[in-house]
Design a protein around this motif. Structure first.
Motif, PDB file in Angstrom:
ATOM      1  N   THR A 249       4.940  -2.407   8.172  1.00 20.62           N
ATOM      2  CA  THR A 249       4.083  -1.995   9.281  1.00 20.62           C
ATOM      3  C   THR A 249       3.925  -3.129  10.278  1.00 20.62           C
ATOM      4  O   THR A 249       4.141  -4.302   9.960  1.00 20.62           O
ATOM      5  CB  THR A 249       2.690  -1.584   8.776  1.00 20.62           C
ATOM      6  OG1 THR A 249       2.023  -2.759   8.270  1.00 20.62           O
ATOM      7  CG2 THR A 249       2.776  -0.528   7.681  1.00 20.62           C
TER       8      THR A 249
ATOM      9  N   ASN B 131       0.038  -8.429   2.275  1.00 18.99           N
ATOM     10  CA  ASN B 131      -1.081  -7.481   2.316  1.00 18.99           C
ATOM     11  C   ASN B 131      -0.915  -6.386   1.254  1.00 18.99           C
ATOM     12  O   ASN B 131       0.150  -5.754   1.157  1.00 18.99           O
ATOM     13  CB  ASN B 131      -1.269  -6.843   3.693  1.00 18.99           C
ATOM     14  CG  ASN B 131      -1.615  -7.859   4.767  1.00 18.99           C
ATOM     15  OD1 ASN B 131      -2.157  -8.925   4.466  1.00 18.99           O
ATOM     16  ND2 ASN B 131      -1.311  -7.546   6.019  1.00 18.99           N
ATOM     17  N   THR B 132      -1.957  -6.205   0.473  1.00 17.12           N
ATOM     18  CA  THR B 132      -1.949  -5.183  -0.569  1.00 17.12           C
ATOM     19  C   THR B 132      -1.734  -3.816   0.055  1.00 17.12           C
ATOM     20  O   THR B 132      -2.341  -3.477   1.074  1.00 17.12           O
ATOM     21  CB  THR B 132      -3.266  -5.228  -1.356  1.00 17.12           C
ATOM     22  OG1 THR B 132      -3.362  -6.508  -1.996  1.00 17.12           O
ATOM     23  CG2 THR B 132      -3.324  -4.130  -2.400  1.00 17.12           C
ATOM     24  N   ASN B 133      -0.867  -3.017  -0.569  1.00 16.44           N
ATOM     25  CA  ASN B 133      -0.438  -1.775   0.061  1.00 16.44           C
ATOM     26  C   ASN B 133      -0.052  -0.743  -0.998  1.00 16.44           C
ATOM     27  O   ASN B 133       0.493  -1.090  -2.042  1.00 16.44           O
ATOM     28  CB  ASN B 133       0.787  -2.065   0.942  1.00 16.44           C
ATOM     29  CG  ASN B 133       0.961  -1.078   2.063  1.00 16.44           C
ATOM     30  OD1 ASN B 133       0.079  -0.953   2.905  1.00 16.44           O
ATOM     31  ND2 ASN B 133       2.084  -0.400   2.098  1.00 16.44           N
ATOM     32  N   GLN B 134      -0.335   0.520  -0.706  1.00 10.48           N
ATOM     33  CA  GLN B 134       0.192   1.601  -1.535  1.00 10.48           C
ATOM     34  C   GLN B 134       1.714   1.589  -1.468  1.00 10.48           C
ATOM     35  O   GLN B 134       2.301   1.328  -0.410  1.00 10.48           O
ATOM     36  CB  GLN B 134      -0.316   2.955  -1.032  1.00 10.48           C
ATOM     37  CG  GLN B 134       0.128   4.153  -1.851  1.00 10.48           C
ATOM     38  CD  GLN B 134      -0.566   4.230  -3.194  1.00 10.48           C
ATOM     39  OE1 GLN B 134      -1.752   3.961  -3.286  1.00 10.48           O
ATOM     40  NE2 GLN B 134       0.170   4.583  -4.239  1.00 10.48           N
TER      41      GLN B 134
ATOM     42  N   GLY C 164       2.945   4.766   2.083  1.00  8.47           N
ATOM     43  CA  GLY C 164       2.202   3.562   2.383  1.00  8.47           C
ATOM     44  C   GLY C 164       3.050   2.531   3.098  1.00  8.47           C
ATOM     45  O   GLY C 164       2.520   1.633   3.753  1.00  8.47           O
ATOM     46  N   PHE C 165       4.361   2.641   2.959  1.00 12.22           N
ATOM     47  CA  PHE C 165       5.280   1.812   3.725  1.00 12.22           C
ATOM     48  C   PHE C 165       5.768   2.632   4.922  1.00 12.22           C
ATOM     49  O   PHE C 165       5.316   3.756   5.138  1.00 12.22           O
ATOM     50  CB  PHE C 165       6.442   1.361   2.847  1.00 12.22           C
ATOM     51  CG  PHE C 165       6.111   0.192   1.966  1.00 12.22           C
ATOM     52  CD1 PHE C 165       6.812  -1.005   2.076  1.00 12.22           C
ATOM     53  CD2 PHE C 165       5.097   0.271   1.031  1.00 12.22           C
ATOM     54  CE1 PHE C 165       6.495  -2.090   1.273  1.00 12.22           C
ATOM     55  CE2 PHE C 165       4.766  -0.802   0.223  1.00 12.22           C
ATOM     56  CZ  PHE C 165       5.472  -1.996   0.346  1.00 12.22           C
TER      57      PHE C 165
ATOM     58  N   GLN D 140       1.396  -5.715   9.105  1.00 14.72           N
ATOM     59  CA  GLN D 140       1.935  -6.761   8.234  1.00 14.72           C
ATOM     60  C   GLN D 140       2.715  -7.791   9.047  1.00 14.72           C
ATOM     61  O   GLN D 140       2.628  -8.997   8.778  1.00 14.72           O
ATOM     62  CB  GLN D 140       2.818  -6.130   7.160  1.00 14.72           C
ATOM     63  CG  GLN D 140       2.041  -5.289   6.161  1.00 14.72           C
ATOM     64  CD  GLN D 140       2.934  -4.436   5.280  1.00 14.72           C
ATOM     65  OE1 GLN D 140       4.118  -4.262   5.551  1.00 14.72           O
ATOM     66  NE2 GLN D 140       2.364  -3.892   4.225  1.00 14.72           N
TER      67      GLN D 140
END
Length: 352
Positions: A195, A134-137, A225-226, A198
């Motif tokens: 997360t 999943n795209t994530n900061q 973001g993580f 995820q």
């Protein structure tokens, strides 16, 4: 993961697997005293970490100009030399390939999907390739302090901004194809998760039959973001992780030692190295080797054994694949999928 009355007793826990990340792709020469530059230095870093007690090696490659390499030929060369120098170690390629800014103010980012897919074709093949879901900061500097960055290239405003704005591109178009390629080439995917959302996506990949192998995870607590550093979040992630998974805790800077101390006590595994941390105490540098040694010391203080290379490979179940979804769920200690018309919570059927 379920904890019984005796789960915290070290004799009942898996032996500790220490993952070393000594190649610090975000740093430039001079940022860390032990940052390898030449190919010989890359190999020696692995040997030193292995001798200190690490059994998994997280690999990046650096060009002589100090920046992360994008040349697959260099990855192949390093893998071949590592197979000779540290045959007992699990060789794990960092799936980001390179994200250090190459010029003043240049953007720090992952490379294209096509380039990242090439990691599945490395020769000799690695044991594992890390994969984001999943795209994530990925603002790695969000929870780093001025003291953490003092004297490093990331303290420069233009570099700081590049890392502050970094994004991990990992949507379904990427991870579905990447998993197919890794599995086709006998490379174990090592999921980098932060997360519960995820983790749930990975569970859906298992329940739908996309992933039919061991579940190997890093819990990435680097902020921005993580996951962050709240122990309750770590505990909840551990609780939600399937019993048959292999879980490693990854944090950043001086939070690495306390987060890993919790992980060692809980019976899961740890990652250390200059990719994650440069410091022992405030203002006191700490090498990757010293960080590995510190984990060995903490484990010894708690009475938990450290895994050998052969034992680490067994814990990771390298080379295993399962026949179908049901076998995968059973191997991972997960309840079966719901059968049509069945109500209530799922239990696994018992013969006899």
């Amino acid at each position: 993961m379920h904890f019984l009355d005796d789960s915290l007793l070290p004799e009942n826990q898996e032996k500790l697997v220490i993952q070393a990340a000594p190649y610090g792709p975000e740093w430039l020469p001079g940022d860390a005293d032990d940052l390898p530059l030449t190919m010989d230095e890359h190999v020696q870093a692995a040997v030193d970490c292995h001798n200190a007690g690490a059994t998994v090696l997280h690999i990046h490659v650096r060009e002589l100009n100090g920046h992360g390499s994008k040349r697959m030929s260099m990855f192949n060369e390093l893998l071949a030399r590592l197979r000779e120098a540290v045959p007992d170690m699990v060789l794990q390629i960092g799936g980001s390939i390179s994200f250090a800014p190459e010029d003043e103010g240049a953007e720090a980012k992952w490379l294209s999907y096509d380039t990242r897919h090439m990691l599945a074709d490395l020769t000799p093949r690695p044991d594992q390739v890390t994969i984001a879901i999943n795209t994530n900061q990925m603002n790695i500097v969000e929870i780093m302090s001025d003291d953490d960055l003092a004297g490093t290239s990331i303290a420069k405003p233009e570099y700081y901004k590049a890392y502050r704005d970094m994004v991990v591109e990992a949507g379904p178009d990427f991870y579905l194809e990447h998993l197919d390629r890794l599995n086709a080439n006998g490379i174990q995917p090592h999921f980098q998760l932060a997360t519960l959302a995820q983790l749930e996506t990975v569970e859906r990949l298992i329940r739908s039959g996309v992933h039919t192998g061991p579940l190997v995870l890093n819990y990435v607590a680097i902020g921005g973001g993580f996951a962050g550093r709240h122990p309750a979040d770590l505990i909840e992630f551990v609780r939600r992780t399937p019993d048959g998974a292999v879980l490693t805790v990854e944090s950043s800077m001086r939070a690495v030692a306390p987060m890993n101390a919790i992980a060692i006590a809980l019976g899961v595994h740890v990652r250390v190295g200059n990719e994650d941390n440069l410091w022992r105490r405030k203002g006191e540098r700490m090498s990757s080797v010293a960080q590995v040694e510190q984990m060995v010391q903490i484990a010894d203080a708690l009475g938990r054994d450290v895994a050998s290379g052969a034992e680490a490979k067994e814990i990771y179940r390298l080379g295993e694949r399962y026949a179908d979804t049901e076998e995968t769920l059973a191997r991972l200690g997960m309840v079966p999928n719901r059968r049509p018309g069945r109500r209530g919570f799922m239990l696994r059927d018992i013969d006899g």
